[in-house]
Design an enzyme around this catalytic site. Structure first.
Site: not given
Ligand code: GLP
Length: 236
Positions: A143, A136, A138, A67
């Site tokens: 989402e 959440d 995702h 992404d």
């Molecule tokens: C972001 C990314 C995801 C990631 C998530 C969790 O929004 N787009 O790919 O898995 O958040 O992030 P973290 O690993 O910092 O908790």
């Protein structure tokens, strides 16, 4: 589904890096699906270490990221391109021409999604897709919603995701409201999936994703339908 629990973040990161390294050693021209967020940073650190020790060659590898924020140029310090440069790309011998992320500056994000899916299709899909998970549920930026979206597509970020990602920006107001994310088609099309989660705050969503009902309100739950998924959880 293979579920593994580790006592520490570094243990999990090392195991994840070993899995990815073995994919590359077995298939030197592998296509790696990569992720951002804080969780995979330790995995990238071990991959960089293996490269520097001379045991891991990325020269023929292709990478496709999940992404990118809409509206942040590659050079912005919080763009996911920049994140990948800092944590992996600039430290290993990847060919920069074979490191792909969705273009968050594309004039038409829907067309950009179609272009990205076509790119992944032409590459033959990813050999392994690395994933983190949001609080959440995702994956990428898919989402919670009423449906699983198949195509790479633009999304409006959930208020909770904006809040969670605000820690990387000067203020919550600066967090982009939209992103382009790989859809469930490309994620589920990976030959192998490796999801990482760390810390007690992620425990409930990790368990719901691994064992709960397969519903779009918990996007990661779709992974239960994939034939080769490893989900790793670090206790601390
Ligand atoms: C972001 C990314 C995801 C990631 C998530 C969790 O929004 N787009 O790919 O898995 O958040 O992030 P973290 O690993 O910092 O908790």
């Amino acid at each position: 589904m293979n579920i593994q629990t580790f006592p520490s973040y570094d243990d999990m990161s090392l195991h994840a890096a070993q899995i990815i390294a073995n994919v590359v050693r077995t298939k030197p021209d592998a296509v790696l699906g990569l992720a951002t967020g804080s969780t995979p940073i330790g995995t990238y650190r071990h991959l960089v270490r293996m490269h520097k020790e001379g045991t891991l060659d990325f020269s023929r590898v292709t990478t496709v990221n999940l992404d990118e924020y809409i509206g942040l140029p590659d050079t912005h310090e919080q763009s996911y391109r920049r994140f990948m440069e800092e944590h992996l790309f600039q430290h290993v011998n990847l060919d920069p021409a074979r490191t792909f992320l969705p273009d968050g500056m594309a004039e038409d994000p829907v067309a950009e999604g179609a272009r990205y899916d076509e790119l992944i299709r032409r590459l033959g899909g990813t050999d392994i897709q690395l994933l983190g998970i949001g609080y959440d549920g995702h994956i990428g930026f898919n989402e919670p919603g009423d449906v699983f979206v198949k195509a790479t597509h633009p999304v409006d970020l959930d208020p909770s995701t904006i809040q969670a990602n605000a820690r990387f920006f000067a203020s919550e107001a600066e967090v982009p409201r939209r992103a382009i994310t790989m859809g469930m088609g490309a994620i589920m099309g990976a030959h192998r999936v490796l999801l990482l989660a760390s810390g007690q705050g992620k425990k409930a969503v990790f368990d719901a994703s691994a064992n709960g009902p397969i519903v779009p309100q918990v996007p990661a739950s779709i992974l239960q339908l994939h034939p080769d998924v490893t989900m790793m959880f670090a206790e601390g």
